[in-house]
Design a protein around this motif. Structure first.
Motif, short mmCIF file in Angstrom:
data_model
loop_
_atom_site.label_atom_id
_atom_site.label_comp_id
_atom_site.label_asym_id
_atom_site.label_seq_id
_atom_site.Cartn_x
_atom_site.Cartn_y
_atom_site.Cartn_z
N HIS A 135 0.94 -1.10 0.18
CA HIS A 135 -0.02 -0.01 0.15
C HIS A 135 0.87 1.31 0.03
N THR A 136 0.13 2.39 -0.33
CA THR A 136 0.70 3.70 -0.39
C THR A 136 -0.27 4.63 0.18
N ILE A 137 0.07 4.81 1.35
CA ILE A 137 -0.91 5.95 2.11
C ILE A 137 0.02 6.91 2.85
N PRO A 138 0.05 7.95 2.79
CA PRO A 138 1.06 9.03 3.40
C PRO A 138 0.57 8.98 4.97
N GLU A 139 1.61 9.63 5.54
CA GLU A 139 1.31 9.63 6.99
C GLU A 139 1.08 10.92 7.38
N ARG A 140 0.07 11.19 8.47
CA ARG A 140 -0.21 12.65 8.84
C ARG A 140 1.12 12.98 9.73
N LEU A 141 1.06 14.49 9.54
CA LEU A 141 2.31 15.25 10.27
C LEU A 141 2.22 15.01 11.91
N ASP A 142 0.96 14.99 12.48
CA ASP A 142 0.82 14.54 13.88
C ASP A 142 1.43 13.16 14.17
N GLN A 143 1.05 12.11 13.64
CA GLN A 143 1.50 10.80 13.55
C GLN A 143 3.09 10.82 13.55
N ARG A 144 3.63 11.47 12.48
CA ARG A 144 5.16 11.51 12.45
C ARG A 144 5.77 11.99 13.69
N ARG A 145 5.14 13.06 13.94
CA ARG A 145 5.73 14.01 15.09
C ARG A 145 5.94 12.98 16.34
N HIS A 146 4.52 12.30 16.84
CA HIS A 146 4.51 11.43 17.85
C HIS A 146 5.36 10.23 17.57
N ARG A 147 5.68 9.56 16.41
CA ARG A 147 6.27 8.59 16.25
C ARG A 147 7.95 9.16 16.46
N ARG A 148 8.37 10.27 16.17
CA ARG A 148 9.61 10.81 16.48
C ARG A 148 9.89 11.12 18.16
#
Length: 309
Positions: A234-247
């Protein structure tokens, strides 16, 4: 033959799958004329009573559409056409998923809250294809109230939402209705579960796409786990808040999700499929009180798209 009617080639692809007898041992009215009447109404959005006389009594056209929406005949015809296309290698299994909100007309309100369950006329069991054939079917089980009839209040007002999966040639593979205020993300799994293209020979229907494309509304961990469990890339972009939470979680946040920008550009296929569906005026505005009847309207629009693409 009028504008928008079935051509001879399209009719030849459908007529062998249609019911052969009437509910009481008689013959159906001419299937081709009635289907053309349904197509005219789906394309123009006119009231059933305003159908031109060349389609016969409007009650016959309306009741046939309602009956075939209830017993799955429209869905069966769509599946047969999809199966023929798949056997010819004409389906692009890079599938895109999205939804669109449809404004409900004021006439769509007021359905009875407790509709009766589906019943077949005594002595007329369903045939092997899963449709009632000669039986007189009632409305399907469920429904009732705004939520049961897939009506809800959203920013667009009184709306129904159509969730769909489209193949790489902008044709709907699966359709699902929800009230207009329902979110997109939770519907990814139900929509993909609706993908089922029968084989012309031996074998189970194909239900697994080669690849799935979707926007940020579908980027939940649950959806990604579901796709991995089924072995679907699959190709699904990651939301900015999810990316920030993961970092912020450091090593416990997990690895970044892969994202192919070039491949993601192909997601426009589902947007174009939605535009094709909304070219039918009875799809772009919902007039039906019952969700199953409106789903039948959307299904026959999808059927015409498959026949003419």
């Amino acid at each position: 033959m009028g504008r928008g009617d079935l051509t001879n080639a399209e009719w030849d692809r459908l007529r062998s799958f249609l019911p052969r007898g009437g509910a009481r041992g008689g013959r159906w009215s001419d299937h081709r004329r009635v289907i053309n009447g349904v197509l005219y109404r789906v394309r123009t959005g006119v009231q059933w009573r305003d159908l031109p006389e060349r389609f016969g009594p409007w009650e016959t056209v309306y009741k046939r559409h309602r009956r075939w929406s209830a017993d799955g005949t429209w869905q069966m015809l769509l599946s047969k056409v999809q199966a023929a296309e798949d056997a010819a290698g004409q389906i692009d299994w890079e599938v895109s998923v999205d939804s669109t909100a449809v404004r409900a007309h004021q006439h769509a309100a007021g359905a009875r809250k407790a509709p009766p369950v589906a019943v077949s006329q005594k002595g007329s069991p369903a045939d092997e294809s899963g449709r009632s054939g000669a039986s007189e079917t009632g409305r399907p089980a469920g429904g009732g109230g705004q939520i049961g009839e897939c009506l809800g209040r959203s920013r667009g007002g009184f709306t129904t939402k159509i969730h769909l999966a489209a193949d790489g040639r902008c044709r709907p593979l699966a359709l699902l209705l929800t009230p207009g205020h329902y979110g997109d993300g939770p519907q990814l799994q139900p929509v993909l579960e609706q993908v089922s293209v029968p084989r012309n020979g031996v074998g189970r229907p194909r239900s697994r796409p080669d690849h799935v494309l979707a926007d940020k509304a579908y980027t939940s961990r649950e959806n990604r786990r579901y796709l991995r469990r089924r072995g679907i890339s699959h190709t699904i972009p990651e939301r900015l808040d999810q990316r920030r939470h993961r970092r912020n979680r450091g090593s416990q946040g997990g690895r970044p999700t892969g994202f192919d920008r070039g491949r993601y550009k192909k997601r426009n296929t589902v947007e174009r499929a939605i535009n094709r569906l909304k070219g039918f005026r009875a799809v772009a505005t919902r007039y039906e009180k019952r969700a199953y009847t409106y789903l039948g309207t959307v299904t026959i629009a999808a059927l015409i798209i498959w026949l003419r693409t």
